[in-house]
Design a protein around this motif. Structure first.
Motif, mmCIF file in Angstrom:
data_model
loop_
_atom_site.group_PDB
_atom_site.id
_atom_site.type_symbol
_atom_site.label_atom_id
_atom_site.label_comp_id
_atom_site.label_asym_id
_atom_site.label_seq_id
_atom_site.Cartn_x
_atom_site.Cartn_y
_atom_site.Cartn_z
ATOM 1 N N ASP A 107 0.868 -1.178 0.000
ATOM 2 C CA ASP A 107 0.000 0.000 0.000
ATOM 3 C C ASP A 107 0.908 1.233 0.000
ATOM 4 O O ASP A 107 1.286 1.750 1.048
ATOM 5 N N ASP A 109 0.249 4.243 -0.933
ATOM 6 C CA ASP A 109 -0.420 5.450 -0.429
ATOM 7 C C ASP A 109 -0.364 5.524 1.098
ATOM 8 O O ASP A 109 -0.151 6.597 1.674
ATOM 9 N N GLN A 110 -0.545 4.370 1.765
ATOM 10 C CA GLN A 110 -0.491 4.355 3.223
ATOM 11 C C GLN A 110 0.905 4.685 3.720
ATOM 12 O O GLN A 110 1.073 5.419 4.706
ATOM 13 N N THR A 112 3.141 6.511 2.164
ATOM 14 C CA THR A 112 3.349 7.951 1.934
ATOM 15 C C THR A 112 2.638 8.787 2.985
ATOM 16 O O THR A 112 3.213 9.737 3.548
ATOM 17 N N GLU A 113 1.390 8.438 3.287
ATOM 18 C CA GLU A 113 0.620 9.188 4.279
ATOM 19 C C GLU A 113 1.261 9.103 5.660
ATOM 20 O O GLU A 113 1.342 10.103 6.386
ATOM 21 N N PRO A 137 6.836 11.690 -1.408
ATOM 22 C CA PRO A 137 5.673 11.232 -2.186
ATOM 23 C C PRO A 137 6.019 10.839 -3.621
ATOM 24 O O PRO A 137 5.583 9.780 -4.101
ATOM 25 N N ALA A 141 5.943 7.041 -5.262
ATOM 26 C CA ALA A 141 5.044 6.861 -6.404
ATOM 27 C C ALA A 141 5.763 6.242 -7.597
ATOM 28 O O ALA A 141 5.126 5.644 -8.476
#
Length: 334
Positions: A107, A109-110, A112-113, A137, A141
């Protein structure tokens, strides 16, 4: 003992250490002695075994998914030559990594967050990758999720006391990692730990319990591919086929391997694949496959022999017919 070793590494990286210093630390009733090296970048040989279904010590975060999807070991890809305790393969090797078509164990996105909302972790993570916090980020990506198909040596980094603590590790085959455009692992998906290439270790001392099938002589060191990759060719254990994953995607754009649709050869009777690199990743029992290939010429010879026999029979039949015609002609003359 694992954590004690990490504390020792942390102490040796502080600015106070400018020469060869021995630090004595008393923890938990025991005395642990750590000595700094000469800064050459080589290891003392202590290498930690990291199972695919465990987070390991001091993870950046918890993204572990269990059970770990099955993979097919790719030991047939390993070259005979070993350097610093591991065989080297390019990150662009066909079938070096595995995965599941249209699915990902990571994941991004997780990750990065988490990093962008936790400055301390972000600073430590970025320092390993040699980037700024603001670049995290875009950096993540551009990474691609894959599964290791071989036990792989890396420089792993846990998070301890606000810093990234390096340790030499072996990641078990099946471990999900994020690789960069050169095919080199840069983060472990289950814990978010940043990864770098392994350091040389002339004398390896493995720490931890070996998993079933572990072989210290069959370890992999991934080297950068020559040039940037646009796609990574993965092996799907569920189907036994290869597929292409575009760099920087999570599996939503996976496609059948381009070279899997090769045109037929001029000798369709032969079953030998035209792409040895692709076949190596597909064949799980190469010894049997080789034996079958070696039997193919015999089958061809048998076919040729049969064809010759048929031709010979046809010739004999023609000769008999010619004799019969001659005999009829003689009778007519008489």
């Amino acid at each position: 003992m694992h954590r004690m070793a990490q504390v020792g590494r942390f102490l040796l990286r502080t600015p106070l250490v400018t020469a060869v210093i021995t630090a004595v630390v008393v923890l938990g009733g025991g005395i642990y002695v750590f000595a700094s090296g000469n800064g050459s970048g080589s290891t003392t040989g202590e290498i930690f075994l990291e199972p695919a279904d465990q987070l390991g010590a001091d993870p950046f975060l918890n993204q572990l998914r269990t059970p770990v999807p099955t993979i097919v070991l790719a030991r047939e890809l390993l070259p005979d030559e070993r350097k610093n305790g591991a065989a080297s393969l390019s990150g662009g090797t066909v079938g070096l990594y595995g995965g599941t078509l249209n699915d990902s164990l990571c994941d991004r996105d997780q990750l990065t967050e988490f990093l962008t909302t936790n400055p301390g972790y972000a600073r430590a993570w970025a320092s390993v990758q040699d980037i700024t916090i603001e670049q995290i980020p875009a950096f993540i990506a551009d990474l691609t999720p894959v599964q290791l198909r071989l036990d792989t040596r890396v420089t792993n980094h846990g998070y301890l006391a606000g810093d990234a603590t390096p340790l030499q590790s072996v990641l078990q085959a099946g471990t999900a990692v994020l690789v960069d455009r050169s095919g080199v692992p840069r983060a472990r998906c289950a814990c978010g730990n940043p990864l770098l290439s392994p350091q040389a270790a002339a004398d390896m001392d493995f720490v931890g319990s070996p998993w079933s099938g572990f072989d210290a002589k069959s370890l992999l060191r991934v080297t950068p591919h020559d040039g940037d990759l646009t796609r990574i060719v993965l092996h799907d254990a569920a189907t036994g086929t290869l597929f292409d994953r575009a760099v920087g995607t999570d599996g939503d754009k996976d496609k059948a391997h381009l070279e899997a649709k090769a045109k037929p050869t001029t000798t369709p009777a032969s079953n030998t694949p035209s792409n040895p690199a692709s076949s190596a990743a597909l064949v799980t029992t190469p010894a049997k496959a080789t034996a079958a290939t070696e039997r193919t010429p015999t089958a061809v010879q048998a076919t040729l022999t049969t064809s010759t026999a048929v031709q010979a029979t046809a010739t004999t039949s023609t000769a008999v017919q010619a004799t019969a015609t001659t005999s009829t002609a003689v009778q007519a003359t008489a």
